[in-house]
Motif scaffolding. Structure first.
Motif, PDB file in Angstrom:
ATOM      1  N   GLY A 215      -0.496  13.778  -7.384  1.00 50.11           N
ATOM      2  CA  GLY A 215       0.141  14.800  -8.207  1.00 50.11           C
ATOM      3  C   GLY A 215       1.207  15.603  -7.497  1.00 50.11           C
ATOM      4  N   GLU A 216       1.198  15.591  -6.164  1.00 51.17           N
ATOM      5  CA  GLU A 216       2.217  16.341  -5.415  1.00 51.17           C
ATOM      6  C   GLU A 216       3.400  15.436  -5.108  1.00 51.17           C
ATOM      7  N   TYR A 217       4.597  15.981  -5.301  1.00 52.38           N
ATOM      8  CA  TYR A 217       5.810  15.207  -5.077  1.00 52.38           C
ATOM      9  C   TYR A 217       6.177  15.189  -3.598  1.00 52.38           C
ATOM     10  N   GLY A 218       6.526  14.009  -3.132  1.00 49.34           N
ATOM     11  CA  GLY A 218       6.960  13.835  -1.752  1.00 49.34           C
ATOM     12  C   GLY A 218       7.664  12.503  -1.621  1.00 49.34           C
ATOM     13  N   GLU A 219       7.825  12.060  -0.390  1.00 52.01           N
ATOM     14  CA  GLU A 219       8.534  10.808  -0.135  1.00 52.01           C
ATOM     15  C   GLU A 219       7.575   9.627  -0.201  1.00 52.01           C
ATOM     16  N   LEU A 220       7.969   8.618  -0.934  1.00 52.53           N
ATOM     17  CA  LEU A 220       7.156   7.419  -1.112  1.00 52.53           C
ATOM     18  C   LEU A 220       7.265   6.525   0.119  1.00 52.53           C
ATOM     19  N   VAL A 221       6.108   6.069   0.601  1.00 56.04           N
ATOM     20  CA  VAL A 221       6.024   5.223   1.792  1.00 56.04           C
ATOM     21  C   VAL A 221       5.226   3.967   1.438  1.00 56.04           C
ATOM     22  N   PHE A 222       5.690   2.805   1.895  1.00 61.43           N
ATOM     23  CA  PHE A 222       4.974   1.558   1.626  1.00 61.43           C
ATOM     24  C   PHE A 222       4.664   0.812   2.916  1.00 61.43           C
ATOM     25  N   THR A 223       3.473   0.202   2.953  1.00 57.69           N
ATOM     26  CA  THR A 223       3.116  -0.751   3.998  1.00 57.69           C
ATOM     27  C   THR A 223       2.906  -2.104   3.338  1.00 57.69           C
ATOM     28  N   CYS A 224       3.614  -3.106   3.851  1.00 58.51           N
ATOM     29  CA  CYS A 224       3.580  -4.448   3.238  1.00 58.51           C
ATOM     30  C   CYS A 224       2.365  -5.214   3.743  1.00 58.51           C
ATOM     31  N   ILE A 225       1.218  -4.985   3.112  1.00 64.39           N
ATOM     32  CA  ILE A 225      -0.024  -5.587   3.606  1.00 64.39           C
ATOM     33  C   ILE A 225      -0.192  -7.037   3.158  1.00 64.39           C
TER      34      ILE A 225
ATOM     35  N   TYR B 191       0.842  -1.197   0.000  1.00 63.74           N
ATOM     36  CA  TYR B 191       0.000   0.000   0.000  1.00 63.74           C
ATOM     37  C   TYR B 191       0.883   1.255   0.000  1.00 63.74           C
ATOM     38  N   PRO B 192       0.709   2.135  -0.994  1.00 60.43           N
ATOM     39  CA  PRO B 192       1.570   3.316  -1.096  1.00 60.43           C
ATOM     40  C   PRO B 192       0.951   4.580  -0.511  1.00 60.43           C
ATOM     41  N   GLU B 193       1.820   5.423   0.008  1.00 62.75           N
ATOM     42  CA  GLU B 193       1.469   6.790   0.382  1.00 62.75           C
ATOM     43  C   GLU B 193       2.592   7.695  -0.109  1.00 62.75           C
ATOM     44  N   VAL B 194       2.287   8.964  -0.315  1.00 64.84           N
ATOM     45  CA  VAL B 194       3.313   9.976  -0.534  1.00 64.84           C
ATOM     46  C   VAL B 194       3.152  11.012   0.566  1.00 64.84           C
ATOM     47  N   ILE B 195       4.244  11.283   1.270  1.00 63.14           N
ATOM     48  CA  ILE B 195       4.182  12.186   2.415  1.00 63.14           C
ATOM     49  C   ILE B 195       5.153  13.353   2.234  1.00 63.14           C
ATOM     50  N   ASP B 196       4.881  14.414   2.959  1.00 66.71           N
ATOM     51  CA  ASP B 196       5.846  15.504   3.069  1.00 66.71           C
ATOM     52  C   ASP B 196       7.035  14.957   3.853  1.00 66.71           C
ATOM     53  N   PRO B 197       8.244  14.963   3.285  1.00 71.09           N
ATOM     54  CA  PRO B 197       9.377  14.340   3.978  1.00 71.09           C
ATOM     55  C   PRO B 197       9.774  15.033   5.272  1.00 71.09           C
ATOM     56  N   VAL B 198       9.326  16.268   5.462  1.00 73.30           N
ATOM     57  CA  VAL B 198       9.664  17.004   6.693  1.00 73.30           C
ATOM     58  C   VAL B 198       8.601  16.797   7.762  1.00 73.30           C
ATOM     59  N   THR B 199       7.332  16.983   7.388  1.00 72.85           N
ATOM     60  CA  THR B 199       6.257  16.905   8.384  1.00 72.85           C
ATOM     61  C   THR B 199       5.692  15.499   8.544  1.00 72.85           C
ATOM     62  N   GLY B 200       5.853  14.653   7.514  1.00 71.04           N
ATOM     63  CA  GLY B 200       5.263  13.312   7.560  1.00 71.04           C
ATOM     64  C   GLY B 200       3.800  13.286   7.194  1.00 71.04           C
ATOM     65  N   GLU B 201       3.233  14.424   6.810  1.00 70.26           N
ATOM     66  CA  GLU B 201       1.817  14.488   6.463  1.00 70.26           C
ATOM     67  C   GLU B 201       1.576  13.948   5.051  1.00 70.26           C
TER      68      GLU B 201
ATOM     69  N   THR C 200      10.774   5.090   2.047  1.00 71.76           N
ATOM     70  CA  THR C 200      11.724   4.626   1.035  1.00 71.76           C
ATOM     71  C   THR C 200      12.816   5.639   0.717  1.00 71.76           C
ATOM     72  N   ARG C 201      12.565   6.910   0.985  1.00 71.94           N
ATOM     73  CA  ARG C 201      13.435   8.038   0.617  1.00 71.94           C
ATOM     74  C   ARG C 201      13.352   8.385  -0.864  1.00 71.94           C
ATOM     75  N   ASP C 202      12.532   7.666  -1.617  1.00 72.42           N
ATOM     76  CA  ASP C 202      12.347   7.994  -3.030  1.00 72.42           C
ATOM     77  C   ASP C 202      11.323   9.122  -3.166  1.00 72.42           C
ATOM     78  N   ILE C 203      11.618  10.069  -4.030  1.00 69.65           N
ATOM     79  CA  ILE C 203      10.753  11.224  -4.245  1.00 69.65           C
ATOM     80  C   ILE C 203       9.927  11.008  -5.509  1.00 69.65           C
ATOM     81  N   CYS C 204       8.613  10.963  -5.360  1.00 69.76           N
ATOM     82  CA  CYS C 204       7.750  10.775  -6.532  1.00 69.76           C
ATOM     83  C   CYS C 204       6.337  11.258  -6.215  1.00 69.76           C
ATOM     84  N   ALA C 205       5.418  11.028  -7.154  1.00 67.18           N
ATOM     85  CA  ALA C 205       4.009  11.396  -6.980  1.00 67.18           C
ATOM     86  C   ALA C 205       3.141  10.237  -7.447  1.00 67.18           C
ATOM     87  N   LEU C 206       1.889  10.188  -6.960  1.00 70.48           N
ATOM     88  CA  LEU C 206       0.959   9.118  -7.297  1.00 70.48           C
ATOM     89  C   LEU C 206      -0.144   9.631  -8.220  1.00 70.48           C
TER      90      LEU C 206
END
Length: 432
Positions: free
Chosen positions: A278-288, A263-273, A300-306
């Protein structure tokens, strides 16, 4: 269009969210009951597994970072006993202690299914020969695509990396249909094909699945020209599964994430929100969908958008764009954020070959950037005056694009060591 699991790959959003919710609840309980680090963090937050009832509750959960894997090295984040493990993989450890990952028999099956979906997405079928030139071993690349090919019913050719002349011979003699390797190695294979006087149109090869390192759209076009194929991007990381977490389809319009397992999320790398599509941020995955190492909200530290829009290929699986870089690959030079992929794009736009290195140093307390660019044969025969003009052209383009002044150094053809794995693009002397 070609699919492996059309009932999932083309499922409606409600069906996907139901699967995601059921699997999230299950892995949260598993992590709390079997992984001491997660139990400790949940307890510190006052969070109970029963507080997580659907995928909408995912933001209540804590993040996991790469340092957590290293701090609990080697098996501290595993959620199953050793006897249930079917395989161990590990990262290269180039930035510190190795990160060790484990798989149950079912995890291997899930990974193979995701890799099979990836091969099918680029047009692969059971009749294809899949030429795997990723490394085999603790690195996840080789075995990931190998098992994916077999799961699809295709024929896997486990060439591994190295011995490029033999790679080309096998492409010719065996009639490989799909090439799997790093993009930099695909470039090297393409150069070798051309140097041997082989017409790439004479090869059966029609597609390539390339990943494990950043590459630009310009590099894609160059690989496609050298090998006369369509080049597709695949994404994975050993902590999540390996290659097949996501992959492009024949539309080449973003990589479809296998979100029923990751399951993917994109978060603000500073705030974690969380950030919207369409907005670029840090890619986060949960292995469901994993049993042995079901990481929760892994950064992940990868910068992308969904992008959740339905793709022209018919797939509804969310797409991620090609990562712009990594937060830990990002160079900060005199306060300016610079990704190697940005410099590569500039060089290729100017008609340069994508063989380069970036040397970062610090002189008199100021950061310096030297861009070392390998000349092609035509440039090498130019006069000194012409070469000086090329250096100025590159410097001007980089300053215009990145707002940074760089020293340009032109190198002789073939002087930068060719990579059969991940290319080493950056030499940062500030850390020495």
């Amino acid at each position: 269009m070609n699919y492996y699991n059309p009932e999932i790959e083309c499922a409606d959003r409600e069906t996907l969210r139901k699967i995601q919710s059921e699997r999230l609840v299950k892995i949260v309980h598993s992590c709390y009951e079997n992984v001491p680090l997660y139990k400790k963090r949940f307890d510190e937050m006052g969070l109970k597994p029963d507080d997580i009832r659907s995928i909408d509750d995912i933001t209540k959960l804590p993040f996991t970072k790469k340092t957590d894997l290293r701090d609990t090295y080697p098996f501290g984040l595993f959620a199953v006993p050793r006897g249930e493990l079917a395989r161990i993989h590990a990262s290269s450890g180039t930035t510190g202690k190795q990160t060790v990952v484990g798989y149950t028999k079912n995890d291997i099956k899930v990974w193979a299914v995701c890799a099979a979906r990836s091969i099918a997405a680029v047009g692969g079928t059971k009749d294809d020969f899949v030429h795997v030139s990723y490394g085999y071993g603790l690195f996840t690349g080789g075995l990931g695509l190998h098992y994916g090919a077999e799961e699809l019913g295709a024929t896997a050719i486990p060439v591994s990396s190295g011995n490029t002349a033999r790679q080309v011979q096998i492409l010719q003699d065996y009639g490989s249909d799909i090439l799997c390797c790093t993009p930099s190695y695909a470039m090297y294979i393409g150069e070798t094909v051309r140097e041997k006087g082989i017409d790439p149109k004479s090869l059966r090869l029609r597609a390539g699945i390339f990943g494990a390192e950043p590459w630009s759209e310009e590099m894609r076009r160059e690989i496609e020209r050298l090998l006369d194929i369509k080049a597709y991007d695949i994404y994975g990381l050993s902590e999540i599964a390996g290659p097949g977490v996501s992959c492009e389809c024949e539309e080449q319009a973003g990589m479809h994430i296998n979100e029923d397992f990751f399951y993917p999320e994109v978060i603000d790398p500073v705030t974690g929100e969380p950030l919207p599509d369409g907005e670029y941020g840090e890619l986060v995955f949960t292995c469901i969908g994993k049993e042995a190492l079901p990481l929760i909200r892994y950064r992940t530290r990868d910068i992308c958008a969904l992008n959740h829009e339905k793709c022209k290929c018919g797939r509804t699986l969310v797409r991620m764009c090609k990562p712009r870089g990594r937060t830990d690959d990002m160079l900060i030079i005199r306060g300016i954020n610079v990704f190697p992929s940005q410099i590569e794009s500039v060089l290729l736009d100017l008609g340069m070959d994508p063989n380069y290195q970036l040397v970062v140093d610090r002189q008199n307390n100021l950061d310096t950037l030297e861009v070392q660019v390998e000349m092609n044969e035509a440039m090498f025969s130019d006069t000194v005056r012409n070469l000086e003009a090329v250096k100025k052209q590159i410097a001007s383009a980089l300053q215009s694009t990145l707002n940074i002044v760089a020293k340009i150094r032109l190198l002789e053809p073939k002087s930068i060591e060719r990579s059969e794995g991940k290319a080493k693009r950056v030499i940062d002397k500030r850390k020495l």
